[in-house]
Design a protein around this motif. Structure first.
Motif, PDB file in Angstrom:
ATOM      1  N   ASP A  71      -1.354  -4.146  -2.562  1.00  0.00           N
ATOM      2  CA  ASP A  71      -2.174  -3.944  -1.339  1.00  0.00           C
ATOM      3  C   ASP A  71      -2.370  -2.536  -0.863  1.00  0.00           C
ATOM      4  N   LEU A  72      -1.141  -1.698  -1.050  1.00  0.00           N
ATOM      5  CA  LEU A  72      -1.401  -0.198  -0.602  1.00  0.00           C
ATOM      6  C   LEU A  72      -2.254   0.240  -1.649  1.00  0.00           C
ATOM      7  N   ALA A  73      -2.277   0.052  -2.975  1.00  0.00           N
ATOM      8  CA  ALA A  73      -3.060   0.589  -3.907  1.00  0.00           C
ATOM      9  C   ALA A  73      -4.724   0.265  -3.660  1.00  0.00           C
ATOM     10  N   ILE A  74      -4.825  -1.092  -3.249  1.00  0.00           N
ATOM     11  CA  ILE A  74      -6.107  -1.514  -2.938  1.00  0.00           C
ATOM     12  C   ILE A  74      -6.739  -0.519  -1.519  1.00  0.00           C
ATOM     13  N   TYR A  75      -5.673  -0.770  -0.502  1.00  0.00           N
ATOM     14  CA  TYR A  75      -6.055   0.154   0.731  1.00  0.00           C
ATOM     15  C   TYR A  75      -6.277   1.555   0.459  1.00  0.00           C
ATOM     16  N   TYR A  76      -5.533   2.209  -0.680  1.00  0.00           N
ATOM     17  CA  TYR A  76      -5.895   3.571  -0.948  1.00  0.00           C
ATOM     18  C   TYR A  76      -7.206   3.720  -1.153  1.00  0.00           C
ATOM     19  N   MET A  77      -7.758   2.725  -2.307  1.00  0.00           N
ATOM     20  CA  MET A  77      -9.015   2.961  -2.699  1.00  0.00           C
ATOM     21  C   MET A  77     -10.135   2.859  -1.646  1.00  0.00           C
ATOM     22  N   LEU A  78      -9.690   1.625  -0.823  1.00  0.00           N
ATOM     23  CA  LEU A  78     -10.760   1.655   0.359  1.00  0.00           C
ATOM     24  C   LEU A  78     -10.796   2.568   1.374  1.00  0.00           C
ATOM     25  N   MET A  79      -9.625   3.386   1.636  1.00  0.00           N
ATOM     26  CA  MET A  79      -9.761   4.427   2.557  1.00  0.00           C
ATOM     27  C   MET A  79     -10.591   5.686   1.702  1.00  0.00           C
ATOM     28  N   PHE A  80     -10.283   5.850   0.240  1.00  0.00           N
ATOM     29  CA  PHE A  80     -11.077   6.795  -0.437  1.00  0.00           C
ATOM     30  C   PHE A  80     -12.800   6.623  -0.284  1.00  0.00           C
ATOM     31  N   VAL A  81     -12.905   5.330  -0.160  1.00  0.00           N
ATOM     32  CA  VAL A  81     -14.555   5.014  -0.269  1.00  0.00           C
ATOM     33  C   VAL A  81     -14.895   4.948   1.367  1.00  0.00           C
ATOM     34  N   TYR A  82     -14.100   4.824   2.104  1.00  0.00           N
ATOM     35  CA  TYR A  82     -14.298   5.132   3.841  1.00  0.00           C
ATOM     36  C   TYR A  82     -14.613   6.367   4.071  1.00  0.00           C
ATOM     37  N   ARG A  83     -13.712   7.569   3.470  1.00  0.00           N
ATOM     38  CA  ARG A  83     -14.084   8.749   3.715  1.00  0.00           C
ATOM     39  C   ARG A  83     -15.366   9.477   3.152  1.00  0.00           C
ATOM     40  N   LYS A  84     -15.667   8.791   2.186  1.00  0.00           N
ATOM     41  CA  LYS A  84     -17.019   9.119   1.579  1.00  0.00           C
ATOM     42  C   LYS A  84     -18.042   8.509   2.249  1.00  0.00           C
ATOM     43  N   ILE A 127      -7.320  11.186  -9.837  1.00  0.00           N
ATOM     44  CA  ILE A 127      -8.387  12.207 -10.351  1.00  0.00           C
ATOM     45  C   ILE A 127      -9.507  12.508  -9.818  1.00  0.00           C
ATOM     46  N   LEU A 128     -10.139  11.498  -9.138  1.00  0.00           N
ATOM     47  CA  LEU A 128     -11.350  11.864  -8.458  1.00  0.00           C
ATOM     48  C   LEU A 128     -11.008  12.927  -7.291  1.00  0.00           C
ATOM     49  N   ARG A 129     -10.095  12.590  -6.534  1.00  0.00           N
ATOM     50  CA  ARG A 129      -9.640  13.471  -5.522  1.00  0.00           C
ATOM     51  C   ARG A 129      -9.257  15.145  -5.901  1.00  0.00           C
ATOM     52  N   TYR A 130      -8.926  15.247  -7.126  1.00  0.00           N
ATOM     53  CA  TYR A 130      -8.569  16.462  -7.832  1.00  0.00           C
ATOM     54  C   TYR A 130      -9.867  16.984  -8.295  1.00  0.00           C
ATOM     55  N   ARG A 131     -10.797  16.123  -8.706  1.00  0.00           N
ATOM     56  CA  ARG A 131     -11.876  16.824  -9.169  1.00  0.00           C
ATOM     57  C   ARG A 131     -12.824  17.279  -8.220  1.00  0.00           C
ATOM     58  N   GLU A 132     -12.590  16.707  -6.998  1.00  0.00           N
ATOM     59  CA  GLU A 132     -13.502  16.955  -5.611  1.00  0.00           C
ATOM     60  C   GLU A 132     -12.655  18.505  -5.576  1.00  0.00           C
ATOM     61  N   HIS A 156     -16.255  -0.922   5.652  1.00  0.00           N
ATOM     62  CA  HIS A 156     -14.766  -0.922   5.273  1.00  0.00           C
ATOM     63  C   HIS A 156     -13.937  -2.117   5.681  1.00  0.00           C
ATOM     64  N   LEU A 157     -14.265  -2.473   7.076  1.00  0.00           N
ATOM     65  CA  LEU A 157     -13.809  -3.885   7.553  1.00  0.00           C
ATOM     66  C   LEU A 157     -14.327  -4.942   6.677  1.00  0.00           C
ATOM     67  N   PHE A 158     -15.484  -4.954   6.073  1.00  0.00           N
ATOM     68  CA  PHE A 158     -15.870  -6.147   5.327  1.00  0.00           C
ATOM     69  C   PHE A 158     -14.835  -6.087   3.870  1.00  0.00           C
ATOM     70  N   PHE A 159     -14.827  -5.044   3.467  1.00  0.00           N
ATOM     71  CA  PHE A 159     -13.925  -5.112   2.206  1.00  0.00           C
ATOM     72  C   PHE A 159     -12.378  -5.359   2.325  1.00  0.00           C
ATOM     73  N   VAL A 160     -12.015  -5.063   3.573  1.00  0.00           N
ATOM     74  CA  VAL A 160     -10.563  -5.206   3.846  1.00  0.00           C
ATOM     75  C   VAL A 160     -10.431  -6.902   3.953  1.00  0.00           C
ATOM     76  N   CYS A 161     -11.389  -7.506   4.692  1.00  0.00           N
ATOM     77  CA  CYS A 161     -11.280  -8.878   4.959  1.00  0.00           C
ATOM     78  C   CYS A 161     -11.770  -9.582   3.581  1.00  0.00           C
ATOM     79  N   PHE A 162     -12.446  -9.073   2.610  1.00  0.00           N
ATOM     80  CA  PHE A 162     -12.829  -9.510   1.510  1.00  0.00           C
ATOM     81  C   PHE A 162     -11.406  -9.661   0.499  1.00  0.00           C
ATOM     82  N   PHE A 163     -10.758  -8.467   0.368  1.00  0.00           N
ATOM     83  CA  PHE A 163      -9.429  -8.637  -0.565  1.00  0.00           C
ATOM     84  C   PHE A 163      -8.335  -9.201   0.558  1.00  0.00           C
ATOM     85  N   SER A 164      -8.591  -9.152   1.655  1.00  0.00           N
ATOM     86  CA  SER A 164      -7.304 -10.196   2.279  1.00  0.00           C
ATOM     87  C   SER A 164      -7.589 -11.615   2.421  1.00  0.00           C
ATOM     88  N   PHE A 165      -8.755 -12.109   2.372  1.00  0.00           N
ATOM     89  CA  PHE A 165      -8.672 -13.366   2.862  1.00  0.00           C
ATOM     90  C   PHE A 165      -9.683 -14.200   1.616  1.00  0.00           C
TER      91      PHE A 165
END
Length: 158
Positions: free
Chosen positions: A91-104, A148-153, A111-120
């Protein structure tokens, strides 16, 4: 509502609450299938762990992980602890990915939709509480790709 979404303290609070909601929802799913879902591979992994003879059919790290917790209490409690650890890591890895997408995107509703999707969503919960070696490695793969994507940026490499 707009003031809440633009307030940095509210955003930080949401960022801490949402992964907790994900973890709680998956722990509830685990309780319904206590102590989690253990597939056919786990039996041979436990045999390898107890005998001390390992082969390349299963990753040694996952075999040690499952074997340690299976022997920890001698009953389903050890399996449940291993499942809870897996839930937290995934769950922390998935949320790490979701936060990366949210920051973009800066799109809170998405963001809330995908949190609900992965949660429920039942199949997400089913996979997260399943003890196959692929689940934890996928979580670490998510973190690796995002890093890797963050490093590339940061380095502006293209």
């Amino acid at each position: 509502m707009n003031n809440i979404l633009h307030n940095q303290k509210s955003k930080d609070t949401i960022a801490y609450i949402l992964p907790v909601i994900m973890i709680i929802s998956h722990i509830l799913a685990m309780i319904s299938l206590y102590p989690g879902i253990y597939h056919y591979d786990v039996g041979t992994q436990i045999d390898q762990y107890t005998s001390g003879v390992f082969n390349t059919n299963h990753p040694i790290i996952h075999t040690l992980f499952v074997g340690f917790f299976s022997q920890l209490t001698g009953n389903n409690t050890g399996y449940a602890i291993a499942t809870i650890i897996q839930i937290i890591v995934v769950d922390l890895a998935i949320y790490y990915m979701l936060m990366f997408v949210y920051r973009k995107t800066k799109r809170l509703l998405l963001h809330l939709f995908f949190v609900c999707f992965f949660s429920f969503t039942p199949f997400c919960a089913f996979l997260i509480i399943s003890h196959t070696k692929d689940i934890l490695f996928a979580a670490f793969g998510i973190v690796f790709v995002i890093d890797i994507l963050r490093y590339r940026e940061k380095s502006k490499l293209y």
